[in-house]
Each structure stands twice: as C-alpha cells, then as structure tokens.
Design an enzyme around this catalytic site. Structure first.
Site, PDB file in Angstrom:
ATOM      1  N   CYS A 382      38.753  55.576  25.606  1.00 23.03           N
ATOM      2  CA  CYS A 382      37.824  56.698  25.459  1.00 23.03           C
ATOM      3  C   CYS A 382      38.391  58.002  26.031  1.00 23.03           C
ATOM      4  O   CYS A 382      39.228  58.630  25.404  1.00 23.03           O
ATOM      5  CB  CYS A 382      36.463  56.345  26.051  1.00 23.03           C
ATOM      6  SG  CYS A 382      35.169  57.349  25.303  1.00 23.03           S
ATOM      7  N   HIS A 510      35.103  51.598  23.423  1.00 24.85           N
ATOM      8  CA  HIS A 510      35.134  50.842  24.693  1.00 24.85           C
ATOM      9  C   HIS A 510      35.230  49.343  24.409  1.00 24.85           C
ATOM     10  O   HIS A 510      34.206  48.651  24.425  1.00 24.85           O
ATOM     11  CB  HIS A 510      33.852  51.122  25.491  1.00 24.85           C
ATOM     12  CG  HIS A 510      33.778  52.501  26.041  1.00 24.85           C
ATOM     13  ND1 HIS A 510      34.286  52.849  27.266  1.00 24.85           N
ATOM     14  CD2 HIS A 510      33.254  53.637  25.518  1.00 24.85           C
ATOM     15  CE1 HIS A 510      34.084  54.133  27.483  1.00 24.85           C
ATOM     16  NE2 HIS A 510      33.451  54.629  26.433  1.00 24.85           N
ATOM     17  N   GLU A 512      36.082  47.053  26.243  1.00 30.12           N
ATOM     18  CA  GLU A 512      35.714  46.219  27.402  1.00 30.12           C
ATOM     19  C   GLU A 512      34.306  45.644  27.281  1.00 30.12           C
ATOM     20  O   GLU A 512      34.028  44.578  27.828  1.00 30.12           O
ATOM     21  CB  GLU A 512      35.870  47.011  28.707  1.00 30.12           C
ATOM     22  CG  GLU A 512      34.921  48.189  28.928  1.00 30.12           C
ATOM     23  CD  GLU A 512      35.399  49.513  28.341  1.00 30.12           C
ATOM     24  OE1 GLU A 512      36.224  49.482  27.399  1.00 30.12           O
ATOM     25  OE2 GLU A 512      34.943  50.578  28.802  1.00 30.12           O
TER      26      GLU A 512
END
Ligand code: GLN
Length: 560
Positions: A382, A510, A512
């Site tokens: 990001c 993102h 994650e």
C-alpha cells in the site's frame, strides 16, 4: 441456534479475543459451523478512524468495513470471512434506535434502554446469527464487566439467557489471576469480577482464568467455590509465546468437554490440521538454525500490534516454508536521521508496510532505495507501494522532488495523486477505497507466477493512486506495472525484472488481511522465499547456509 457469550473481567487486554477465536477453532475442528459477533461498547460506528496507538491495527473486512484487530484473530483462527454486521457497537445500536424513533416506528412510546435498546441488541445478534447459517454463534462483549458502556449489552445477554433453551446458551467469563511478588496466585480479582457479573443477573458457566502460569489445583478450587461453578469449569489459560497454541491449551484443560456437556453437542471427531500447523510453528521456534532477518520499516514500530496482520502473514509464510526468521522493527524516522542503516543493510529482506502521512515517509523511501540499490528483497504494501513509485521516479527516472500529493501538495512531479473521481468523492466527506477489489495480473509476470493466476481478489484501504500521467515514464525507465484494476486505470502491482533485482515487488492492496495459517498469502510466501535465497547467497562464503526445516509429510522444500 446456540450462543456462547464471552465476557471479560478485571482488566482489558486479557486476550478475550484470542479466547473467543480459540473456542471457535475448537468447535470448528469438530465440524461445527461457527460465526463470531463482536460487540464493542464504544460509541464510534466503526474502528476506521481510531488511533492505532490506542487500538492496534485497523483490520479491513472483505466488504470494506474497518474493524479492530480481534477480527483478524477471528478470521485467521476460524478461517472465515466476516462482514460489517458482525461488528456491533453502541454507535450502531443507538443510530438504529434513533432512526427508528424518527420514522415513528415506536408509535410515540417513551424510547428507553430497556426494552428498546436491549431489543435492538438481541434482534441484531439473532438475525446476524441466523443469516450466517452457523450452528454456534460466539458473541464477544468488548470491555470489562462493570464498564458503564457495556451495561445495555450485558442486560441484553441476561434477557437472551432466559429466552433461549438452557443448552443453547453458555456464558464464558475471562478473568485474571495475578501473581504476588512471592509468586502466589490471587483469586480475589476474579471473585470480584464474577460478583459484578452476578449483580447484573449473570452467572458464568465457564471461567477462563488468565495467569502467567497454570493455576494450581487449590486455586481452581477456591475460584470454583467462591464463584459457584464446578472445579472443572475453571479453565486455566497461562501465557503462551504462540497464540496459535491457545486452542490446544484450552482443550487440554477440558474446555471442549465442558462445552459439549453443557450444550449437548455430540460431534467429537477432530480434524487435526490446526494441530499440525501449531507443531510446525513450535519446531521453528525451538530451532536454533540461522534466522532470516526481515526489516520492517514503519511508524508505530514501538507498538507491534499496529502491524499485527503483517506479523501473522510473515509467520504463516515462514511456517509453510520451514523458515526460521526474525522481525527487526525499524522506526522510519530513525533512517531519516541516518541511524540503523547498517541494520537494514544486514537484513535479508525489507518490508515497507501501509501507512498515512508525512512522518517517517522519507525514511521509508530511503529504505526502499537501499533495497533497490543493494538488491535486497523488497516487499511494499500500500503506502510502501506508493513510496516505491516515488523512490523510482526520483532516483531512476530522475524526477527530482517527485512525491505523493499526500506528502507534498505542490510537488512538481505528483507521481502518486488522487484520481479525479476520488477528488470529487473526497469533497463529499472523504472516503477511502476499501475492501475487496479484483486485480488483473499481466500474463508471464512475477505477479502472475506468485499468485498462479491472472485475476485475483484482495482487500484495499487507500485513497491515493499512481498518477496515470507518469505511468509511461516510469515504465520506460524499467518499472513494471504488472497488475491493474479492471479498468486498467489504477496501478495495483509493481515489480522489477528478475535480471535487475532478485525480488522487488509491491502491491497497492493489503494481502496480509487474507493470509491464513493454513493458506499463506502468495506475496508473503514469495517474499520469504526470496529472503531465504538472499540469505543463503550472501552467507555462502561464510559457509553457514540456512537450513530449511523439513516437516514430516510436507513436501521437501527445494529452495534452501
Ligand atoms: N496513505 C496512502 C493512501 O491513502 C496509503 C494508505 C495505506 O497504506 N493504507 O493512499
């Protein structure tokens, strides 16, 4: 529908979220469909604007809802996708009640906490649970018993308890058993918090006692006696280094047996996948093999919770690759002042996570420059992606003072900027691009090979974009934009050719948030793999290559 409500006493930050997530995992392993609902007694409608210093990271759900980090635990432990409706705050409830009142739906009655607010709470919990089609709904009540804010919720729980069948409702209370300086386990705080619960008409069925160490038999007995539960209903939950071990810890204490008996559950066959994952994790931790060093350059690095999902995603990837690793937290501002550069240079990989605002941005750019020039594996997420564009524009394309307009509004080269449509949305009250979006990956790119697909879905949380006006200049200078949104207008992935850099990869989204212990995120896996290779290449001369831990029944790792 069956409900398990989890409350907490004594202090906040006891690990109620992990306890709830672990109970979910334990039930899921028995084949039950579970769904969590988190009740946050604060008045904010969602956690989006809350300070990460106070709350840890802002977690983003698939539908774009910004929630607190407990949702990350829920999603990772139970391997599910949650939505906005799974988070209920005081703000959400009051907004609904007030809107209903304005529409005249209360027919002129006096609108009160009981029954109007409590009904709204019960209706919501029940309808969310029913829509999810789960067998068991876990309801975690944030805060601690006794907080003014949580009163209406606990009252709603009390009512639900008398409305549901006995075997369909269970109350788990999580408390703290502190140690004195002489190491004595003290039960008084637990007694007091259970007393506070009982004053509200709630009797816990199971008490999970958090303590530095396992509870002694006599302490369990004492809690049982004073709190009016059976001794076997007192579950000891000692601190553990690894959160993924908590389900096993609670199970060994007999929590599943207790829940099974009280709730009349009959499935007992257990899926062992989670156990195997935890075992891998344990092997890695106890391993004294050389460790891959990952430098994470961010803000708030004093508070690792701000980057919790990233930490977990690294762990998932490392667990799968059998890689021992160490995270090195670098405060970006330190790099601006010329500190900690040596540490970065010694790292086997550099990760620049998401972020906002000016502070530390130049330090992050410096870290990216070091990664690019010294050919150290780099993963940008990001803001890290946007700053990689800025760095490349400045130092490779030669656009001096290039910047993101988030950091410098009158930069001569706004390589990262608001898109026109975003600007008009922002005027109307400021909003971000949030949640799941499709990303199209270029065939034969590193990105496509990492994902083994050319169309993926990932979660987003950002406002700024690579400025389309500079894409050609950046591309001509050697940066590859290998992923875009469906329109092709928003750049989503960047990479460098492997001949130029062993691993230089950044994404606007993102990844994650979608990483799971049993399904690591592809970019994280590729990054850790690159770090392992880098580590081995740079230490070859010293003759201490990294050993890839080989797990039983797991495909041999061919990369170490
Ligand atoms: N600050 C950047 C933006 O708003 C990046 C956001 C982030 O990293 N989550 O676009």
């Amino acid at each position: 529908m069956k409900y398990i409500v989890v409350t907490g006493g004594v202090i906040s930050g006891l690990g109620k979220g992990i306890t709830t997530a672990s109970i979910g995992r334990i039930l899921k392993d028995r084949g039950y469909n579970v769904v969590p609902i988190k009740i946050d007694p604060y008045i904010n409608i969602d956690a989006g604007t809350m300070n990460p210093f106070q709350h840890g990271e802002v977690y983003v759900l698939a539908d774009g809802t910004e929630v607190d980090l407990d949702f990350g635990h829920y999603e990772r432990f139970m391997d599910i996708e949650l939505r906005r409706e799974h988070n209920i705050t005081t703000g959400v409830i009051y907004l609904a009640v007030i809107e209903r009142e304005r529409r005249g739906e209360y027919l002129g009655q006096t609108v009160q906490i009981i029954p109007h607010v409590t009904n709204e709470i019960k209706d919501r919990v029940r309808s969310v649970a029913a829509r999810s089609k789960a067998d068991i709904c876990l309801v975690e009540i944030g805060g601690t018993v006794g907080d003014i804010e949580s009163m209406p919720f606990l009252e709603a729980v009390r009512q639900m308890r008398r409305e549901e069948r006995r075997e369909d409702f269970l109350l788990v209370h999580v408390t703290l058993v502190p140690l004195t300086t002489h190491g004595e386990q003290k039960t008084k705080p637990t007694q007091h918090s259970v007393k506070a619960l009982r004053e509200l008409g709630l009797q816990p069925d199971i008490i999970v006692a958090r303590c530095k160490e396992p509870l002694s038999a006599s302490v369990k007995e004492k809690i049982a006696m004073f709190c009016d539960v059976q001794k076997r209903d007192v579950i000891s939950a000692p601190d553990t280094e690894e959160i993924y071990e908590v389900p096993a810890l609670l199970e060994n204490e007999g929590i599943f047996e207790r829940i099974r008996e009280k709730m009349h559950l009959n499935r007992t066959r257990k899926n062992k996948e989670w156990e195997r994952l935890v075992e891998r994790c344990r092997i890695l931790r106890s391993n004294d093999a050389p460790k891959v060093k990952i430098a994470i350059v961010g803000k708030y690095t004093g508070l690792e919770d701000s980057y919790l999902s990233i930490k977990e995603a690294i762990k998932h990837a490392a667990m799968h690759l059998g890689c021992s690793y160490e995270n090195i937290w670098i405060e970006a501002e330190d790099l601006e002042n010329g500190h900690r550069v040596k540490e970065i240079l010694r790292a086997d990989g550099i990760l620049v996570p998401g972020g906002f605002g000016e502070r530390g941005a130049e330090g992050k750019i410096k870290a990216i420059e070091i990664a690019r020039e010294h050919k150290i594996p780099f993963l940008g997420l990001c803001f890290g992606f946007q700053l990689a564009v800025v760095e490349f524009a400045r130092n490779v394309v030669g656009l001096k003072n290039a910047n993101s307009t988030e950091l410098c509004e009158d930069t001569p080269f706004p390589v990262v900027d608001l898109l026109e449509e975003q600007r008009s949305v922002d005027k109307k009250g400021g909003t971000m691009r949030l949640g799941n979006s499709t990303v199209v990956l270029r065939e034969n790119s590193l990105a496509a090979s990492i994902y083994n697909a050319t169309r993926i879905v990932e979660r987003h949380r950002h406002r700024y974009e690579v400025n389309p006006a500079f894409v050609d200049a950046l591309t001509d200078a050697g940066l590859i934009f290998s992923g875009t949104d469906l329109s092709g207008k928003r750049m989503e992935v960047l990479e460098m050719p492997v001949e130029k850099h062993p691993f230089f990869f950044a994404v606007q989204f993102h990844p994650e948030f979608r990483s799971r212990p049993n399904r690591p995120s592809p970019p994280f896996k590729a990054f850790i793999l690159a770090c392992m290779r880098y580590h081995n290449n740079t230490t070859k001369q010293k003759n201490t290559p990294l050993q890839c831990t080989r797990f039983r029944k797991i495909k041999k790792c061919k990369h170490a």
